[in-house]
Write an enzyme that holds these catalytic residues in place. Sequence first.
Site, PDB file in Angstrom:
ATOM      1  N   GLU A 143      -6.495   1.913   7.446  1.00 22.34           N
ATOM      2  CA  GLU A 143      -5.187   1.906   6.781  1.00 22.34           C
ATOM      3  C   GLU A 143      -5.230   2.882   5.610  1.00 22.34           C
ATOM      4  OE1 GLU A 143      -3.725  -1.992   5.600  1.00 22.34           O
ATOM      5  OE2 GLU A 143      -2.696  -1.146   3.862  1.00 22.34           O
ATOM      6  N   GLU A 171       2.807   2.978  -2.620  1.00 21.31           N
ATOM      7  CA  GLU A 171       2.879   1.520  -2.641  1.00 21.31           C
ATOM      8  C   GLU A 171       2.963   1.024  -4.083  1.00 21.31           C
ATOM      9  OE1 GLU A 171      -0.291  -0.525  -0.550  1.00 21.31           O
ATOM     10  OE2 GLU A 171       0.998  -2.240  -0.176  1.00 21.31           O
TER      11      GLU A 171
END
Length: 386
Positions: A136, A141
Amino acid sequence: MLFRRSVVLATSLTLAGSSMGFNLLRDYSGQNFFDGWDYFGSWDNLTLSQVWWVNETRATAEHLAYVNDAGRAIIRVDNTTDLPGNMPNRDTIRITTKDLYDYGSLFVFDATHLPYGCSVWPAFWTKGVQWPEGGEIDIVEGVNLQKTNQMAIHTNGSCSTSDSIVQTGSIGFTDCSTGNGCTVHEKNSASFGEAFAQAGGGVWATQFDVSGIFIWYWSRADVPAELTNNASSIDISSWGTPSAAFPASAQCNLTQYFAPQQIVLDIALCGDWAGVQSIYSSTCSGTCNVTGPGSPAYDNAWFEINYVRVYTSGTVAPTSTASSAGSTGTGGTTVTSTAGSGSPTTSGSGSGQSDTNAAMALEAASVRAVGAVLLSVVAGVALAAW
Ligand SMILES: *[C@@H]1O[C@H](CO)[C@@H](O)[C@H](O)[C@H]1NC(C)=O
Ligand SMILES: *[C@@H]1O[C@H](CO)[C@@H](O)[C@H](O)[C@H]1NC(C)=O
Ligand SMILES: *[C@@H]1O[C@H](CO)[C@@H](O)[C@H](O)[C@H]1NC(C)=O
Ligand SMILES: *[C@@H]1O[C@H](CO)[C@@H](O)[C@H](O)[C@H]1NC(C)=O
Ligand SMILES: *[C@@H]1O[C@H](CO)[C@@H](O)[C@H](O)[C@H]1NC(C)=O
Ligand SMILES: *[C@@H]1O[C@H](CO)[C@@H](O)[C@H](O)[C@H]1NC(C)=O
Ligand SMILES: *[C@@H]1O[C@H](CO)[C@@H](O)[C@H](O)[C@H]1NC(C)=O
């Protein structure tokens, strides 16, 4: 459900030179932005946030994913329907590209607005089909009223970063195999929230390479010309030190943990990160909840996106073959000797062939010494159905 995904596999050979070239492989923008993505169509059973990630039919009906008059993609939270009681309480979006992109790819994300507000948890990220086995990469974010962007990688096994890595961001967690992943905090104050929008947004570029994963960020005024020009071929050799660098090293065998990546855009609310009380309390008051009296407003909880673009260091001519390369959880090459310099190189891999591995190992070693010009060889494109 049957998903069809094409896996782009490119290999490249490197000779002496000075440029680091990439060619446009895929452009998600304008009226066609939403072509080529799958909608999640379920409640958030992954990060346990209080949302239903709607399917395409509902996304359209509820006006949660559309292209606005300026030709930009909007992805938003339902800010009109309050559904108190059992979770999930609110509709949002999670979309994932049907295509997978292998080593040698460069992901570029240009947005003018990111979702923000108490309980809001947006992300622009990539993952292997199998999670967490395929790795990932968290490119954009943040949660709640956090001021700046946080970048991270997650590996399903031992991989660590260190203070000696050259990057402009500040290092956070250093163990990539834990729930937090290994994190890097962007220093540019216009990289998230209200400040990002006020600056006219910005652009992230992420190089996914056997030598490492490198993320650059520019606020609108500083976006390099090769990106603002919408050029189909770009040279990234002048980009300098990235915001975040996750180099392959003796402490991190990247190719063991990263399979070809698909891109994800989503908005969660509360849940495993935004909703943790100590985290929520650091920028918002009360307890994270998305409905009922006192719940936050969602008028700023939207992405406005100019484009998502994928470039490749290989010359890719898509063809269809049956292959499971994209789902095995390995990238297919063995390159572990790269230094933690943070200086990116261009190369591609992913074929899993041992002769390619030898060429790639050689390339990784030589690229740093002589600079890079690419002679590209297309290994193939796999279309896998499962
Ligand atoms: C979450 O829901 C999706 C869609 O229904 C399903 O495919 C997936 O297996 C679920 N994941 C978990 C961890 O339960
Ligand atoms: C979309 O989701 C709604 C509500 O969850 C469901 O009723 C509908 O059947 C779904 N549509 C499709 C095409 O899957
Ligand atoms: C959120 O508020 C609703 C209505 O007040 C309540 O039913 C629900 O349990 C709350 N959820 C959480 C996670 O606190
Ligand atoms: C992922 O990590 C878990 C926990 O260490 C381990 O049990 C599992 O076997 C790993 N999966 C793969 C495919 O390596
Ligand atoms: C940028 O170039 C791509 C590929 O040539 C094209 O599809 C896209 O429409 C262009 N975008 C703009 C804003 O001109
Ligand atoms: C690194 O990972 C690759 C792919 O899984 C594997 O073939 C190789 O043996 C690993 N290298 C080391 C030093 O563990
Ligand atoms: C919902 O948010 C949008 C912006 O995304 C805003 O224009 C609209 O006024 C909001 N609606 C309500 C009812 O708050």
